[in-house]
Design a protein around this motif. Structure first.
Motif, PDB file in Angstrom:
ATOM      1  N   VAL A 129       5.432   8.858 -10.058  1.00  9.85           N
ATOM      2  CA  VAL A 129       5.562   9.229  -8.458  1.00  9.85           C
ATOM      3  C   VAL A 129       4.373   9.085  -7.381  1.00  9.85           C
ATOM      4  CG1 VAL A 129       7.496   9.702  -8.843  1.00  9.85           C
ATOM      5  CG2 VAL A 129       6.271  11.194  -8.386  1.00  9.85           C
ATOM      6  N   TRP A 130       4.688   8.513  -5.604  1.00  6.46           N
ATOM      7  CA  TRP A 130       3.337   8.568  -4.911  1.00  6.46           C
ATOM      8  C   TRP A 130       4.312   9.213  -3.422  1.00  6.46           C
ATOM      9  CZ3 TRP A 130      -1.552  10.315  -4.626  1.00  6.46           C
ATOM     10  CH2 TRP A 130      -2.838   9.824  -3.797  1.00  6.46           C
ATOM     11  N   GLN A 131       3.835  10.533  -3.479  1.00  8.90           N
ATOM     12  CA  GLN A 131       4.420  11.087  -1.672  1.00  8.90           C
ATOM     13  C   GLN A 131       3.406  10.798  -0.840  1.00  8.90           C
ATOM     14  OE1 GLN A 131       5.888  14.532  -1.935  1.00  8.90           O
ATOM     15  NE2 GLN A 131       5.529  15.248  -0.279  1.00  8.90           N
ATOM     16  N   PRO A 132       3.750   9.774   0.285  1.00  9.63           N
ATOM     17  CA  PRO A 132       1.915   9.218   0.441  1.00  9.63           C
ATOM     18  C   PRO A 132       2.060  10.743   1.772  1.00  9.63           C
ATOM     19  CG  PRO A 132       4.218   7.849   0.489  1.00  9.63           C
ATOM     20  CD  PRO A 132       4.530   9.477   0.260  1.00  9.63           C
ATOM     21  N   GLY A 133       0.026  10.646   2.027  1.00  8.88           N
ATOM     22  CA  GLY A 133      -0.298  11.137   2.857  1.00  8.88           C
ATOM     23  C   GLY A 133      -1.349  10.608   3.754  1.00  8.88           C
ATOM     24  N   THR A 134      -2.505  10.244   3.755  1.00  9.20           N
ATOM     25  CA  THR A 134      -2.837   9.271   4.891  1.00  9.20           C
ATOM     26  C   THR A 134      -3.388   8.378   3.787  1.00  9.20           C
ATOM     27  OG1 THR A 134      -4.863  10.218   3.521  1.00  9.20           O
ATOM     28  CG2 THR A 134      -4.406  10.944   5.601  1.00  9.20           C
ATOM     29  N   ASN A 135      -2.882   8.347   2.844  1.00  4.63           N
ATOM     30  CA  ASN A 135      -2.870   6.944   1.611  1.00  4.63           C
ATOM     31  C   ASN A 135      -1.258   6.927   1.599  1.00  4.63           C
ATOM     32  OD1 ASN A 135      -2.993   4.984   0.217  1.00  4.63           O
ATOM     33  ND2 ASN A 135      -4.223   5.711  -1.172  1.00  4.63           N
ATOM     34  N   THR A 136      -0.262   5.395   2.470  1.00  2.13           N
ATOM     35  CA  THR A 136       0.321   5.301   2.543  1.00  2.13           C
ATOM     36  C   THR A 136       1.446   4.016   1.301  1.00  2.13           C
ATOM     37  OG1 THR A 136       0.074   3.328   4.312  1.00  2.13           O
ATOM     38  CG2 THR A 136       0.795   5.186   5.084  1.00  2.13           C
ATOM     39  N   GLY A 137       0.132   4.024   0.074  1.00  2.00           N
ATOM     40  CA  GLY A 137       0.188   3.227  -0.849  1.00  2.00           C
ATOM     41  C   GLY A 137      -0.743   1.900  -0.491  1.00  2.00           C
ATOM     42  N   LEU A 138      -0.267   0.873  -0.981  1.00  4.02           N
ATOM     43  CA  LEU A 138      -1.017  -0.203  -1.590  1.00  4.02           C
ATOM     44  C   LEU A 138      -1.918  -0.850  -0.112  1.00  4.02           C
ATOM     45  CD1 LEU A 138       0.221  -1.497  -4.682  1.00  4.02           C
ATOM     46  CD2 LEU A 138      -1.949  -1.095  -5.033  1.00  4.02           C
ATOM     47  N   GLY A 139      -2.678  -1.551   0.651  1.00  6.58           N
ATOM     48  CA  GLY A 139      -2.495  -2.288   1.557  1.00  6.58           C
ATOM     49  C   GLY A 139      -2.190  -3.557   1.037  1.00  6.58           C
ATOM     50  N   ILE A 140      -2.425  -4.445  -0.209  1.00  5.52           N
ATOM     51  CA  ILE A 140      -1.674  -5.369   0.376  1.00  5.52           C
ATOM     52  C   ILE A 140      -0.667  -5.730  -0.798  1.00  5.52           C
ATOM     53  CG2 ILE A 140      -4.011  -6.329  -1.142  1.00  5.52           C
ATOM     54  CD1 ILE A 140      -4.155  -8.957  -0.342  1.00  5.52           C
ATOM     55  N   THR A 141       0.149  -6.528  -1.258  1.00  6.31           N
ATOM     56  CA  THR A 141       1.180  -6.890  -2.117  1.00  6.31           C
ATOM     57  C   THR A 141       1.636  -8.482  -2.035  1.00  6.31           C
ATOM     58  OG1 THR A 141       3.185  -6.260  -0.485  1.00  6.31           O
ATOM     59  CG2 THR A 141       1.916  -4.213  -2.278  1.00  6.31           C
ATOM     60  N   MET A 142       2.802  -9.074  -2.815  1.00 10.03           N
ATOM     61  CA  MET A 142       3.207 -10.497  -2.288  1.00 10.03           C
ATOM     62  C   MET A 142       1.667 -11.657  -2.373  1.00 10.03           C
ATOM     63  SD  MET A 142       6.259  -9.762  -3.081  1.00 10.03           S
ATOM     64  CE  MET A 142       7.180 -10.898  -2.595  1.00 10.03           C
ATOM     65  N   GLU A 143       1.169 -11.680  -2.303  1.00 11.82           N
ATOM     66  CA  GLU A 143       0.004 -12.452  -1.808  1.00 11.82           C
ATOM     67  C   GLU A 143      -0.735 -12.616  -3.568  1.00 11.82           C
ATOM     68  OE1 GLU A 143      -2.765 -12.074   0.631  1.00 11.82           O
ATOM     69  OE2 GLU A 143      -0.856 -10.473   2.460  1.00 11.82           O
ATOM     70  N   PRO A 144      -1.715 -13.542  -3.602  1.00  9.47           N
ATOM     71  CA  PRO A 144      -2.401 -14.304  -4.564  1.00  9.47           C
ATOM     72  C   PRO A 144      -3.417 -13.042  -5.121  1.00  9.47           C
ATOM     73  CG  PRO A 144      -2.406 -15.914  -3.665  1.00  9.47           C
ATOM     74  CD  PRO A 144      -1.766 -15.313  -2.569  1.00  9.47           C
ATOM     75  N   GLY A 145      -3.410 -13.029  -6.588  1.00 12.56           N
ATOM     76  CA  GLY A 145      -4.248 -11.147  -6.919  1.00 12.56           C
ATOM     77  C   GLY A 145      -3.807  -9.968  -6.209  1.00 12.56           C
ATOM     78  N   ALA A 146      -2.816  -9.388  -5.889  1.00 16.07           N
ATOM     79  CA  ALA A 146      -1.818  -8.529  -5.539  1.00 16.07           C
ATOM     80  C   ALA A 146      -1.005  -8.448  -6.317  1.00 16.07           C
ATOM     81  CB  ALA A 146      -1.416  -8.613  -4.184  1.00 16.07           C
ATOM     82  N   LEU A 147      -0.073  -6.991  -6.159  1.00 15.45           N
ATOM     83  CA  LEU A 147       1.152  -6.893  -7.202  1.00 15.45           C
ATOM     84  C   LEU A 147       2.618  -7.337  -6.694  1.00 15.45           C
ATOM     85  CD1 LEU A 147       2.448  -4.597  -8.936  1.00 15.45           C
ATOM     86  CD2 LEU A 147       2.859  -3.245  -6.953  1.00 15.45           C
TER      87      LEU A 147
END
Length: 262
Positions: free
Chosen positions: A120-138
């Motif tokens: 689990v990840w509880q966001p701080g300054t890092n809110t999560g992945l910067g890219i998803t749903m695009e080629p090469g991304a989760l």
């Protein structure tokens, strides 16, 4: 599908544990174009992979004597400590207690009631992945487990997930969506009986991340050329897309998908 807003209970991070970051980086750079941003001593050497200047995954060195090379999926939580208590009450285990990662956020690692690892990840300054749903991304995350109803009940307790069983020619599939999500479009993952997941049963219960690609066949061929292995060749799944299951040179498993036209 996976929403980059990262609602509670949705995947918001993935990382790779590998015995040799240099070998892994050469593979994933060749396959997806990822660039490594090495981690400094303040992060214990934990680095990130970036694609088009956005973070696509984390990576860390895990010596072979400490664990098998593997991808891990993390889910968003507003309170990692409260999630730990819920996991334990639901029959899971805390593999390491929640800890602060500088001011980036707070993370914890667990196994579910069948032994599948997740974080689990509880966001701080890092809110999560910067890219998803695009080629090469989760784009998708899939749990392979021996007992689908038990897994669905466990994660409903922990995250409030809603599930819906779907019928496919190749077997059963249970779609997962976050609490409050409506319809298939809000689904971000699935649950599969372990004995119906080709090539995955020897690994035991586990999460498998999917990365989007423009060409599943070319990606599978590229994985072999770069020292990886094709576990399941590219296969069409009606109304879903063309999917292949692969491993990197160290044996960490992942899948790729060219999504079907919407």
């Amino acid at each position: 599908m996976l929403d980059p807003a990262f609602v509670t209970g949705a995947p918001n991070w993935v990382d790779l544990g590998t015995p040799d970051i240099d070998v892994a980086t050469a593979f994933y750079h060749g396959l997806f174009g990822w660039e490594l941003v090495p981690g400094g001593p303040e992060t214990g050497g934990y680095g990130t992979y970036r694609l088009r200047d956005r973070t696509v995954a984390g990576v860390m060195t895990v010596p072979e004597e400490q664990g098998k090379p593997a991808w891990s999926v993390y889910f968003q939580t507003p309170d990692a400590d409260a999630t730990t208590r819920t996991v334990e009450q639901a029959g899971g285990r805390a593999m390491f207690p929640p800890l602060d990662v500088l001011d980036y956020g707070r993370m914890g690692g667990f196994t579910d009631s069948a032994g599948a690892y997740f974080g689990v990840w509880q966001p701080g300054t890092n809110t999560g992945l910067g890219i998803t749903m695009e080629p090469g991304a989760l784009i998708w995350s899939e749990l392979h487990t021996p007992d689908v109803p038990s897994a669905a009940a466990f994660f409903h307790t922990v995250f409030g997930w809603q599930t819906e069983a779907m019928a496919y020619p190749s077997g059963s599939y249970t779609m997962v969506r976050p609490a409050g999500g409506e319809g298939a479009d809000s689904s971000f993952g699935g649950i599969v009986p372990l004995d119906e997941a080709p090539g995955q049963e020897p690994a035991g219960p586990h999460w498998l991340p999917y990365f989007a690609v423009d060409d599943a066949d070319a990606t599978a061929a590229g994985a072999e050329r770069l020292g990886g292995r094709v576990v399941v060749p590219a296969t069409d799944v009606p109304e879903v897309g063309r999917i292949a299951t692969l491993t990197d040179p160290a044996g960490a498993a992942f899948a790729v998908i060219k999504p079907a036209p919407m």
